[in-house]
Design a protein around this motif. Structure first.
Motif: not given
Length: 280
Positions: A189-217
């Motif tokens: 399987r191929t795993l890619v860096p989410m933040r770098a790719i999403f932001e390259e596509m214009g998305a905003v990425v946020q990280w929640d350290s307490s829940s280890k949850r990442v969101t993209g808009h």
């Protein structure tokens, strides 16, 4: 009797001190790692939008330094100001993030290194060290955040060991993506860096350290996933990943197909060159 006791104590000290010194040397703190990573880039030029050693903007630099210690920060200075615990100026500790208002709102940041000094990527000097008491920076100081105590132990508990993976390339809209964490292949399987790719596509990425949850808009679309969980959400629907998201060197890595499923991109894996190609 006293002579024998003295010899015993001396032998004990000689035996224990080297052990303690070894333990102390091994116990390099997360803050030390962050600052060391930052200082290793002294002299690197400033580059608007830069996140690599060829050039950093302010938050690209802080993100790079913290990633070297296994901590994933949001992309911009304003977003980084939203994480961590507020710290008073009188209680600053090495490794704290310090923030400034240079053109309206949170627009610049750096890493406190002690002695009333901080290291940052300045638009005029590149990666350099400045004083909080500087006539320019002092009146523009906004506040500080401490993220190391919130994230370091959590990241360590879930961080994967990168050397067990094979690296891969990523091309977004025809351009090779240069990031501080390569795409990797694992168990076919191929795993890619989410933040770098999403932001390259214009998305905003946020990280929640307490829940280890990442969101993209992006353009009204929202995706969310949690490290170690195969279930993610995309535009309100549940998506089952073929492999859960995980942390590699402090960066959130997601299955390549998730990029297409979540943001509607076209994805293609070229096995001969080990390249993931993504098109919007």
């Amino acid at each position: 009797m006293l002579k024998k006791w003295g010899i015993f104590c001396l032998a004990f000290v000689l035996a224990v001190v080297p052990f303690l010194q070894t333990e102390e040397a091994a116990a390099s703190s997360t803050a030390d790692q962050v600052i060391s990573a930052g200082k290793s880039q002294l002299g690197t030029p400033y580059r608007w939008g830069g996140t690599t050693t060829s050039g950093f903007d302010c938050s690209g630099f802080t993100g790079y330094a913290f990633a070297k210690a296994g901590i994933d920060l949001p992309r911009t200075a304003a977003q980084q100001y939203q994480v961590g615990t507020p710290v008073s100026r009188s209680n600053l500790q090495p490794g704290d993030l310090v923030f400034f208002n240079t053109r309206g709102g949170i627009s610049h940041n750096g890493i406190y290194i002690g002695g009333n000094k901080f290291i940052h990527s300045s638009s005029s000097k590149g990666v350099s060290i400045a004083s909080l008491g500087n006539v320019y920076w002092s009146p523009r100081y906004v506040g500080a955040k401490r993220v190391i105590q919130d994230q370091s132990s959590e990241v360590a508990s879930v961080q994967s060991s990168a050397p067990t993976y094979e690296t891969a390339n990523v091309v977004v809209n025809g351009d090779t993506l240069n990031t501080d964490q390569d795409a990797v292949t694992k168990d076919g399987r191929t795993l890619v860096p989410m933040r770098a790719i999403f932001e390259e596509m214009g998305a905003v990425v946020q990280w929640d350290s307490s829940s280890k949850r990442v969101t993209g808009h992006l353009d009204g679309k929202k995706v969310a996933l949690t490290i170690g969980n195969k279930r993610a959400t995309a535009q309100g629907s549940t998506v089952t990943l073929d492999q859960p998201a995980e942390l590699v060197n402090g960066r959130t890595m997601v299955p390549l197909r998730f990029v297409g499923e979540s943001l509607g991109a076209v994805v293609h894996w070229e096995n001969s060159s080990k390249t993931a190609k993504i098109y919007q």
